[in-house]
Design a protein around this motif. Structure first.
Motif, short mmCIF file in Angstrom:
data_model
loop_
_atom_site.label_atom_id
_atom_site.label_comp_id
_atom_site.label_asym_id
_atom_site.label_seq_id
_atom_site.Cartn_x
_atom_site.Cartn_y
_atom_site.Cartn_z
N PHE A 98 -0.51 10.58 6.65
CA PHE A 98 -1.85 10.89 7.15
C PHE A 98 -2.99 10.24 6.36
N ARG A 99 -2.70 9.78 5.14
CA ARG A 99 -3.75 9.15 4.34
C ARG A 99 -3.57 7.64 4.20
N VAL A 100 -2.38 7.14 4.51
CA VAL A 100 -2.12 5.70 4.35
C VAL A 100 -1.74 5.07 5.69
N LEU A 101 -0.60 5.47 6.24
CA LEU A 101 -0.08 4.83 7.45
C LEU A 101 -1.04 4.90 8.63
N LEU A 102 -1.46 6.10 8.98
CA LEU A 102 -2.30 6.26 10.17
C LEU A 102 -3.69 5.63 10.00
N PRO A 103 -4.40 5.86 8.88
CA PRO A 103 -5.70 5.20 8.72
C PRO A 103 -5.61 3.67 8.72
N GLU A 104 -4.58 3.13 8.04
CA GLU A 104 -4.44 1.68 7.95
C GLU A 104 -4.13 1.04 9.31
N SER A 105 -3.43 1.78 10.16
CA SER A 105 -3.02 1.22 11.46
C SER A 105 -3.92 1.67 12.60
N MET A 106 -5.00 2.40 12.31
CA MET A 106 -5.82 2.99 13.36
C MET A 106 -6.41 1.98 14.36
N PRO A 107 -6.95 0.83 13.91
CA PRO A 107 -7.46 -0.13 14.91
C PRO A 107 -6.38 -0.57 15.91
N ALA A 108 -5.17 -0.81 15.41
CA ALA A 108 -4.07 -1.20 16.30
C ALA A 108 -3.65 -0.03 17.20
N LEU A 109 -3.70 1.18 16.66
CA LEU A 109 -3.35 2.36 17.46
C LEU A 109 -4.35 2.56 18.60
N ILE A 110 -5.63 2.32 18.33
CA ILE A 110 -6.66 2.45 19.36
C ILE A 110 -6.49 1.35 20.41
N SER A 111 -6.20 0.13 19.97
CA SER A 111 -5.94 -0.95 20.93
C SER A 111 -4.74 -0.63 21.80
N GLY A 112 -3.71 -0.03 21.18
CA GLY A 112 -2.51 0.34 21.93
C GLY A 112 -2.77 1.41 22.97
N ILE A 113 -3.56 2.43 22.61
CA ILE A 113 -3.84 3.51 23.57
C ILE A 113 -4.76 3.00 24.68
N THR A 114 -5.58 1.99 24.38
CA THR A 114 -6.42 1.38 25.41
C THR A 114 -5.55 0.68 26.46
N VAL A 115 -4.59 -0.09 25.99
CA VAL A 115 -3.65 -0.76 26.91
C VAL A 115 -2.88 0.27 27.72
N VAL A 163 0.84 -1.20 0.00
CA VAL A 163 0.00 0.00 0.00
C VAL A 163 0.88 1.25 0.00
N ILE A 164 1.95 1.20 0.78
CA ILE A 164 2.88 2.34 0.85
C ILE A 164 3.58 2.53 -0.49
N GLU A 165 4.04 1.44 -1.08
CA GLU A 165 4.72 1.52 -2.37
C GLU A 165 3.79 2.04 -3.45
N ALA A 166 2.52 1.65 -3.39
CA ALA A 166 1.54 2.13 -4.37
C ALA A 166 1.35 3.64 -4.24
N GLY A 216 3.21 9.21 -6.72
CA GLY A 216 3.80 10.51 -6.46
C GLY A 216 3.29 11.20 -5.20
N SER A 217 2.74 10.43 -4.28
CA SER A 217 2.22 11.02 -3.04
C SER A 217 3.36 11.59 -2.20
N LYS A 218 3.11 12.72 -1.58
CA LYS A 218 4.08 13.32 -0.68
C LYS A 218 4.16 12.51 0.61
N TYR A 219 5.25 12.71 1.35
CA TYR A 219 5.42 11.98 2.60
C TYR A 219 4.26 12.26 3.56
N THR A 220 3.84 13.52 3.64
CA THR A 220 2.73 13.85 4.55
C THR A 220 1.45 13.14 4.15
N THR A 221 1.23 13.00 2.85
CA THR A 221 0.05 12.29 2.36
C THR A 221 0.11 10.82 2.74
N ILE A 222 1.30 10.22 2.57
CA ILE A 222 1.48 8.80 2.92
C ILE A 222 1.24 8.59 4.41
#
Length: 222
Positions: A140-157, A124-127, A132-138
């Motif tokens: 905030f639009r790819v990394l964080l949304p894709e990992s959000m369930p795990a991020l929420i589980s982590g903040i719960t712990v 997904v990142i390579e795509a 031509g996506s900028k780093y900020t786009t990758i």
């Protein structure tokens, strides 16, 4: 009924202590989420194969995270007394506990963030890069949304760990249920006070766990 089971408990005082614990927990969770997310992103992005791969930056960030993770929380509070006094103007009360809670919780959450980001599909990142996506786009639009369930589980712990930290902070005068249980229960041998504080802390933990699990499931289904 309540007075018979907990004869030494003042309802007004226990409500105040509960509110102090909730205040410390909610503010510290918010601060930990922001700081921990920033540190976790820095660890991931500056690591091997990251968008900002930089060995020096990664080593400094990882060392900082590891040092603060290694310090027991009760010692961290004592070490931060001068900083807390400078920042908050006092070393007692719920507000004074916040710097230690955030600084103690953020490194722990940072590692959970790093793990969550590493689980994101590299394709997904390579795509995104190939388009031509900028780093900020990758980020905030790819990394964080894709990992959000795990991020929420982590903040719960992390939030549940912070609830335990508030009880420890209470022993040295931060207020909350830990303070109430120790000074008004244990030191006076009024163990009904200790019991009600324990029940309330467990209840708060269950509430945070339920909310975290619910949010994580909802995000995972999107």
């Amino acid at each position: 009924m309540f007075e018979q089971l907990f004869p030494n408990v003042s309802v007004e005082d226990i409500i105040t202590a509960t509110n102090e614990t909730m205040f410390m927990t909610l503010i510290s969770v918010a601060g930990t989420f922001v700081l921990g997310l920033a540190l976790g992103l820095l660890l991931y992005l500056s690591g091997p194969g990251g968008l900002w791969q930089n060995k020096g930056l990664n080593w400094v960030t990882a060392s900082l995270v590891n040092v603060f993770r290694a310090i027991p929380f009760i010692i961290l509070i004592l070490l931060l007394f001068p900083f807390t006094d400078f920042l908050m103007g006092t070393i007692r009360g719920p507000k004074a506990a916040l710097p230690a809670l955030i600084i103690g919780g953020a490194p722990f959450y940072a590692r959970l963030v790093e793990i969550a980001l590493k689980e994101v599909d590299k394709g997904v990142i390579e795509a995104a890069k190939s388009m031509g996506s900028k780093y900020t786009t990758i980020i905030f639009r790819v990394l964080l949304p894709e990992s959000m369930p795990a991020l929420i589980s982590g903040i719960t712990v992390t939030a549940i760990a912070l609830i335990g930290y508030t009880a420890v902070a209470g022993v040295i005068g931060a207020g909350g249920l830990g303070d109430f249980a120790y000074f008004y229960g244990f030191q006076r041998s009024d163990f009904d006070v200790v019991l009600i504080c324990t029940i309330l802390i467990v209840l708060i933990v269950f509430i945070f766990q339920f909310i975290g699990d619910f949010a994580s499931r909802k995000l995972d289904k999107r």
